[in-house]
Write a protein that holds these residues in place. Structure first.
Motif, PDB file in Angstrom:
ATOM      1  N   SER A 150       0.942  -1.092   0.148  1.00 33.13           N
ATOM      2  CA  SER A 150       0.047   0.147   0.193  1.00 33.13           C
ATOM      3  C   SER A 150       0.816   1.293  -0.089  1.00 33.13           C
ATOM      4  CB  SER A 150      -0.963   0.079   1.161  1.00 33.13           C
ATOM      5  OG  SER A 150      -1.922  -1.056   1.168  1.00 33.13           O
ATOM      6  N   ILE A 151       0.297   2.278  -0.408  1.00 36.48           N
ATOM      7  CA  ILE A 151       0.708   3.501  -0.248  1.00 36.48           C
ATOM      8  C   ILE A 151       0.022   4.704   0.330  1.00 36.48           C
ATOM      9  CG2 ILE A 151       0.169   4.294  -2.783  1.00 36.48           C
ATOM     10  CD1 ILE A 151       2.576   5.950  -3.031  1.00 36.48           C
ATOM     11  N   ARG A 152       0.340   5.521   1.124  1.00 35.91           N
ATOM     12  CA  ARG A 152      -0.467   6.392   1.768  1.00 35.91           C
ATOM     13  C   ARG A 152      -0.048   8.023   1.472  1.00 35.91           C
ATOM     14  NH1 ARG A 152       0.214   5.490   8.157  1.00 35.91           N
ATOM     15  NH2 ARG A 152       2.384   5.248   7.264  1.00 35.91           N
ATOM     16  N   TYR A 153      -0.982   8.706   1.030  1.00 38.42           N
ATOM     17  CA  TYR A 153      -0.932   9.952   0.652  1.00 38.42           C
ATOM     18  C   TYR A 153      -1.344  10.990   1.926  1.00 38.42           C
ATOM     19  CZ  TYR A 153      -0.388   8.533  -4.128  1.00 38.42           C
ATOM     20  OH  TYR A 153      -0.125   7.719  -5.279  1.00 38.42           O
ATOM     21  N   PHE A 154      -0.575  11.876   2.218  1.00 41.72           N
ATOM     22  CA  PHE A 154      -1.155  13.111   3.034  1.00 41.72           C
ATOM     23  C   PHE A 154      -1.382  14.428   2.456  1.00 41.72           C
ATOM     24  CE2 PHE A 154       1.334   9.640   5.509  1.00 41.72           C
ATOM     25  CZ  PHE A 154       0.424   9.588   6.614  1.00 41.72           C
ATOM     26  N   MET A 155      -2.551  14.803   2.815  1.00 40.65           N
ATOM     27  CA  MET A 155      -2.922  16.199   1.996  1.00 40.65           C
ATOM     28  C   MET A 155      -3.392  17.171   2.975  1.00 40.65           C
ATOM     29  SD  MET A 155      -5.061  14.184  -0.606  1.00 40.65           S
ATOM     30  CE  MET A 155      -5.944  13.060   0.664  1.00 40.65           C
ATOM     31  N   ASN A 156      -3.190  18.420   2.214  1.00 43.65           N
ATOM     32  CA  ASN A 156      -3.585  19.638   2.938  1.00 43.65           C
ATOM     33  C   ASN A 156      -5.119  19.746   2.399  1.00 43.65           C
ATOM     34  OD1 ASN A 156      -4.250  22.114   4.027  1.00 43.65           O
ATOM     35  ND2 ASN A 156      -2.086  23.020   3.702  1.00 43.65           N
ATOM     36  N   THR A 157      -6.134  20.014   3.114  1.00 40.50           N
ATOM     37  CA  THR A 157      -7.374  20.049   2.519  1.00 40.50           C
ATOM     38  C   THR A 157      -7.987  21.557   2.843  1.00 40.50           C
ATOM     39  OG1 THR A 157      -8.331  19.302   4.460  1.00 40.50           O
ATOM     40  CG2 THR A 157      -7.788  17.563   2.657  1.00 40.50           C
ATOM     41  N   GLY A 158      -7.228  22.404   3.294  1.00 43.29           N
ATOM     42  CA  GLY A 158      -7.584  23.785   3.865  1.00 43.29           C
ATOM     43  C   GLY A 158      -6.836  24.201   4.800  1.00 43.29           C
ATOM     44  N   LYS A 159      -7.379  25.333   5.422  1.00 45.43           N
ATOM     45  CA  LYS A 159      -6.620  25.972   6.423  1.00 45.43           C
ATOM     46  C   LYS A 159      -6.588  25.017   7.629  1.00 45.43           C
ATOM     47  CE  LYS A 159      -7.283  30.823   5.134  1.00 45.43           C
ATOM     48  NZ  LYS A 159      -7.805  32.222   5.483  1.00 45.43           N
ATOM     49  N   ARG A 160      -5.447  24.761   7.882  1.00 40.69           N
ATOM     50  CA  ARG A 160      -5.125  23.972   9.213  1.00 40.69           C
ATOM     51  C   ARG A 160      -5.990  22.305   9.367  1.00 40.69           C
ATOM     52  NH1 ARG A 160      -5.242  28.346  14.078  1.00 40.69           N
ATOM     53  NH2 ARG A 160      -3.643  29.600  13.462  1.00 40.69           N
ATOM     54  N   SER A 161      -6.084  22.147   8.034  1.00 34.40           N
ATOM     55  CA  SER A 161      -6.791  20.816   7.833  1.00 34.40           C
ATOM     56  C   SER A 161      -6.248  19.961   7.125  1.00 34.40           C
ATOM     57  CB  SER A 161      -8.159  21.211   6.913  1.00 34.40           C
ATOM     58  OG  SER A 161      -8.872  20.041   6.748  1.00 34.40           O
ATOM     59  N   TYR A 162      -6.063  18.598   7.444  1.00 39.07           N
ATOM     60  CA  TYR A 162      -5.216  17.566   6.864  1.00 39.07           C
ATOM     61  C   TYR A 162      -6.047  16.287   6.683  1.00 39.07           C
ATOM     62  CZ  TYR A 162      -1.677  21.005   8.225  1.00 39.07           C
ATOM     63  OH  TYR A 162      -0.820  22.136   8.391  1.00 39.07           O
ATOM     64  N   ALA A 163      -5.446  15.402   5.775  1.00 45.39           N
ATOM     65  CA  ALA A 163      -6.090  14.253   5.441  1.00 45.39           C
ATOM     66  C   ALA A 163      -5.434  13.129   4.892  1.00 45.39           C
ATOM     67  CB  ALA A 163      -7.582  14.467   4.409  1.00 45.39           C
ATOM     68  N   LYS A 164      -5.650  12.061   4.908  1.00 42.32           N
ATOM     69  CA  LYS A 164      -4.845  11.012   4.426  1.00 42.32           C
ATOM     70  C   LYS A 164      -5.821  10.005   3.748  1.00 42.32           C
ATOM     71  CE  LYS A 164      -4.929   8.249   8.839  1.00 42.32           C
ATOM     72  NZ  LYS A 164      -3.940   7.798  10.095  1.00 42.32           N
ATOM     73  N   THR A 165      -5.239   9.253   2.827  1.00 42.53           N
ATOM     74  CA  THR A 165      -5.794   8.500   1.960  1.00 42.53           C
ATOM     75  C   THR A 165      -4.726   7.200   1.597  1.00 42.53           C
ATOM     76  OG1 THR A 165      -7.343   8.029   0.139  1.00 42.53           O
ATOM     77  CG2 THR A 165      -5.418   9.511  -0.275  1.00 42.53           C
ATOM     78  N   PHE A 166      -5.283   5.939   1.234  1.00 39.93           N
ATOM     79  CA  PHE A 166      -4.648   4.764   0.836  1.00 39.93           C
ATOM     80  C   PHE A 166      -4.916   4.373  -0.555  1.00 39.93           C
ATOM     81  CE2 PHE A 166      -5.065   5.024   5.410  1.00 39.93           C
ATOM     82  CZ  PHE A 166      -3.927   4.496   6.077  1.00 39.93           C
ATOM     83  N   GLN A 167      -3.802   3.719  -0.939  1.00 42.60           N
ATOM     84  CA  GLN A 167      -4.105   3.043  -2.337  1.00 42.60           C
ATOM     85  C   GLN A 167      -3.321   1.633  -1.952  1.00 42.60           C
ATOM     86  OE1 GLN A 167      -2.563   5.607  -5.264  1.00 42.60           O
ATOM     87  NE2 GLN A 167      -4.708   5.708  -6.283  1.00 42.60           N
ATOM     88  N   ASP A 168      -4.498   0.591  -2.411  1.00 47.88           N
ATOM     89  CA  ASP A 168      -3.694  -0.794  -2.332  1.00 47.88           C
ATOM     90  C   ASP A 168      -3.346  -1.312  -3.645  1.00 47.88           C
ATOM     91  OD1 ASP A 168      -4.014  -0.814   0.574  1.00 47.88           O
ATOM     92  OD2 ASP A 168      -6.186  -1.559   0.190  1.00 47.88           O
ATOM     93  N   PHE A 169      -2.165  -1.697  -3.958  1.00 43.22           N
ATOM     94  CA  PHE A 169      -1.655  -2.279  -5.331  1.00 43.22           C
ATOM     95  C   PHE A 169      -1.149  -3.729  -5.137  1.00 43.22           C
ATOM     96  CE2 PHE A 169      -1.184   2.331  -5.454  1.00 43.22           C
ATOM     97  CZ  PHE A 169      -0.978   2.777  -6.704  1.00 43.22           C
ATOM     98  N   ILE A 170      -1.514  -4.298  -6.693  1.00 43.44           N
ATOM     99  CA  ILE A 170      -0.878  -5.487  -6.857  1.00 43.44           C
ATOM    100  C   ILE A 170       0.112  -5.504  -8.086  1.00 43.44           C
ATOM    101  CG2 ILE A 170      -1.423  -7.813  -7.856  1.00 43.44           C
ATOM    102  CD1 ILE A 170      -4.298  -7.453  -6.494  1.00 43.44           C
ATOM    103  N   LEU A 171       1.287  -5.820  -7.793  1.00 44.23           N
ATOM    104  CA  LEU A 171       2.585  -5.661  -8.696  1.00 44.23           C
ATOM    105  C   LEU A 171       2.568  -7.211  -9.399  1.00 44.23           C
ATOM    106  CD1 LEU A 171       2.508  -2.861  -7.291  1.00 44.23           C
ATOM    107  CD2 LEU A 171       5.013  -2.830  -7.736  1.00 44.23           C
ATOM    108  N   VAL A 172       3.175  -7.280 -10.517  1.00 42.83           N
ATOM    109  CA  VAL A 172       3.361  -8.318 -11.267  1.00 42.83           C
ATOM    110  C   VAL A 172       4.788  -8.195 -11.849  1.00 42.83           C
ATOM    111  CG1 VAL A 172       2.233  -7.773 -13.398  1.00 42.83           C
ATOM    112  CG2 VAL A 172       2.786 -10.307 -12.775  1.00 42.83           C
ATOM    113  N   SER A 173       5.393  -9.165 -11.901  1.00 42.86           N
ATOM    114  CA  SER A 173       6.891  -9.296 -12.461  1.00 42.86           C
ATOM    115  C   SER A 173       6.486  -9.493 -13.919  1.00 42.86           C
ATOM    116  CB  SER A 173       7.761 -10.190 -11.778  1.00 42.86           C
ATOM    117  OG  SER A 173       8.902 -10.384 -12.289  1.00 42.86           O
ATOM    118  N   GLU A 174       7.041  -8.614 -14.528  1.00 43.97           N
ATOM    119  CA  GLU A 174       7.095  -8.547 -16.315  1.00 43.97           C
ATOM    120  C   GLU A 174       8.606  -8.495 -16.882  1.00 43.97           C
ATOM    121  OE1 GLU A 174       4.242  -6.367 -18.134  1.00 43.97           O
ATOM    122  OE2 GLU A 174       2.504  -7.722 -17.500  1.00 43.97           O
ATOM    123  N   ASP A 175       9.128  -9.468 -17.380  1.00 42.15           N
ATOM    124  CA  ASP A 175      10.425  -9.307 -17.891  1.00 42.15           C
ATOM    125  C   ASP A 175      11.377  -8.789 -16.935  1.00 42.15           C
ATOM    126  OD1 ASP A 175       9.382 -10.231 -20.365  1.00 42.15           O
ATOM    127  OD2 ASP A 175       9.049  -8.101 -20.847  1.00 42.15           O
ATOM    128  N   GLY A 176      11.258  -8.937 -15.508  1.00 42.01           N
ATOM    129  CA  GLY A 176      12.416  -8.848 -14.510  1.00 42.01           C
ATOM    130  C   GLY A 176      12.010  -7.493 -14.108  1.00 42.01           C
TER     131      GLY A 176
END
Length: 305
Positions: free
Chosen positions: A254-280
């Protein structure tokens, strides 16, 4: 003066014989004159000897006369040549040909040397221009900003080696796309880098035109909401799960992003990934977006990868 000779037939007769003068060839100019033999010579032994001598003299004279003309002609030719020999005009053609040959050879050498000089100057000039152009291109295209570095990155040569490194590069690209004001060329260049990280299966499911349109809409909405990606982080070590799916080596993380959503406002979100090996190379086979959550300032600003 009379002389007595023996009769060859033994007659014992004695005759008064007038001596025959030997014909002496007289040369005058180029002609030879022979005195006529005396007439009424009695054919006695001595007379015959004298006559024979005269005949031999005549024959020798004839031989001389036969041989002389060519010799005299040859001599005349040589003498004529010697007499009419003029060192100046006769030697001039030979000297002229020799000088002409030397002049031509010298001209050829000069021409060859001139061509070599031209080629050498052209080569030096070409090399100088090439190096100058390379230097100018190096100065002009040297990436300085994050945008320039990402566009200039050659993923065919410097592709990330691990799933975690792939996710870090993915985070860098998305942060630049969502936070930076891009023209069409820059946007297309970054999109191309993203698609380089897609697997063949994911590329087949998302055409470039469709991908571009969806990404443009997301970026526009993100900016309208006045959001900005502050940082990101990818899972490492044992958090990365490796498995074999249908005979293919895959990795989950997974990868997490941390964001500024306005004045003194913060948020985080996630993305789950599946990677596959192709040609190394680890390529993105699929991903899923998580829900956005509230984050603290420390989380948003202290977890830069």
């Amino acid at each position: 003066m009379a002389s007595q000779v023996n009769d060859p037939e033994g007659n014992g007769a004695s005759n008064d014989v007038t001596p025959v003068q030997t014909a002496t060839p007289v040369q005058s100019g180029t002609q030879t004159q022979t005195a006529a033999p005396a007439q009424d010579v009695t054919p006695v032994q001595q007379g015959n000897s004298i006559r024979q001598t005269a005949v031999e003299a005549v024959e020798e004279t004839e031989i001389v006369e036969t041989k002389v003309p060519p010799v005299q002609k040859k001599t005349e030719t040589k003498q004529g040549t010697k007499k009419n020999f003029n060192p100046g005009p006769a030697a001039a053609p030979k000297q002229s040909k020799s000088m002409e040959f030397v002049a031509k050879k010298r001209k050829s050498i000069i021409t060859f040397s001139f061509i070599i000089c031209i080629l050498a100057v052209a080569a030096v000039g070409g090399y100088y221009q090439f190096m100058k152009r390379q230097q100018m291109q190096s100065e002009v295209k040297a990436p300085t900003t994050e945008l320039e570095k990402l566009i200039a990155k050659d993923l065919d040569v410097g592709y990330p080696e691990t799933p975690t490194e792939v996710m870090k590069l993915w985070g860098r690209l998305n942060q630049c796309i969502y936070n930076t004001k891009l023209d069409d060329d820059e946007f297309d260049a970054l999109l191309k880098q993203l698609r380089t990280m897609y697997s063949s299966d994911l590329l087949a499911q998302n055409s470039e035109e469709e991908h571009r349109k969806n990404l443009e809409n997301e970026v526009e909405q993100f900016k309208n909401d006045k959001k900005k990606i502050l940082s990101y982080s990818a899972e490492t070590g044992q958090k990365v799960k490796y498995k074999n799916i249908k005979g293919r080596d895959c990795a989950n993380l997974s990868i997490r992003y941390f964001m500024n959503t306005g004045k003194r406002s913060y948020a985080k979100t996630f993305q789950d990934f599946i990677l596959v090996s192709e040609d190394g190379k680890w390529k993105i086979l699929g991903f899923k977006n998580g829900e956005e959550q509230t984050a603290t300032k420390e989380e948003a600003t202290g977890e830069q990868a």
